[in-house]
Write a protein that holds these residues in place. Structure first.
Motif, mmCIF file in Angstrom:
data_model
loop_
_atom_site.group_PDB
_atom_site.id
_atom_site.type_symbol
_atom_site.label_atom_id
_atom_site.label_comp_id
_atom_site.label_asym_id
_atom_site.label_seq_id
_atom_site.Cartn_x
_atom_site.Cartn_y
_atom_site.Cartn_z
ATOM 1 N N GLU A 1 25.715 37.929 33.245
ATOM 2 C CA GLU A 1 27.111 37.542 33.023
ATOM 3 C C GLU A 1 27.967 38.691 33.549
ATOM 4 N N TYR A 2 28.886 38.371 34.483
ATOM 5 C CA TYR A 2 29.686 39.445 35.063
ATOM 6 C C TYR A 2 31.150 39.044 35.219
ATOM 7 N N CYS A 3 31.996 40.059 35.311
ATOM 8 C CA CYS A 3 33.437 39.884 35.480
ATOM 9 C C CYS A 3 33.731 39.775 36.978
ATOM 10 N N GLU A 4 34.116 38.569 37.414
ATOM 11 C CA GLU A 4 34.412 38.371 38.838
ATOM 12 C C GLU A 4 35.694 39.080 39.268
ATOM 13 N N PRO A 5 36.797 38.978 38.491
ATOM 14 C CA PRO A 5 38.019 39.672 38.911
ATOM 15 C C PRO A 5 37.843 41.192 39.005
ATOM 16 N N CYS A 6 36.840 41.730 38.304
ATOM 17 C CA CYS A 6 36.580 43.176 38.342
ATOM 18 C C CYS A 6 35.846 43.577 39.625
ATOM 19 N N GLY A 7 35.386 42.581 40.400
ATOM 20 C CA GLY A 7 34.664 42.876 41.631
ATOM 21 C C GLY A 7 33.176 43.126 41.417
#
Length: 115
Positions: A28-34
């Motif tokens: 699970e990762y933060c897309e807006p964070c790159g």
């Protein structure tokens, strides 16, 4: 049935299974964070080492880069503040493949900071 043998099996030799089979990874990762690039790099390294592994992703909250193996959280960027080292994740996958207990990965590399 004609009694003719079917096509030859392409299964691994007896006693061997495809590395990583039966292990499921969810990142699970933060897309807006790159963090997508980090996920893709990690997924590629894992697939190279364990071609039979199931690796999936889902979008997470701000700052998230969380890794579960077979439903167990083994790494959390929110807790550690960095990203996992590939070698630590590969070792956790090896343990899961062998049915060994999983431990949380606490070692992490710092996120890239541009000054």
């Amino acid at each position: 049935m004609s009694g003719e043998p079917g096509p030859p099996s392409v299964a691994p030799p007896p006693g061997e299974i495809e590395p990583g089979s039966g292990v499921r990874i969810m990142v699970e990762y933060c897309e807006p964070c790159g963090f997508e690039a980090t996920y893709l790099e990690l997924a590629s390294a894992v697939k190279e080492q364990y071609p039979g592994i199931e690796i999936e992703s889902r979008l997470g909250g701000t700052g998230a880069f969380e890794i579960e193996i077979n439903g167990q959280l083994v790494f959390s960027k929110l807790e550690n503040g960095g990203f996992p080292y590939e070698k630590d994740l590969i070792e956790a996958i090896r343990r899961a493949s062998n049915g060994e207990p999983l431990e949380k990965i606490t070692n992490s590399r710092p996120p890239c900071i541009i000054l």
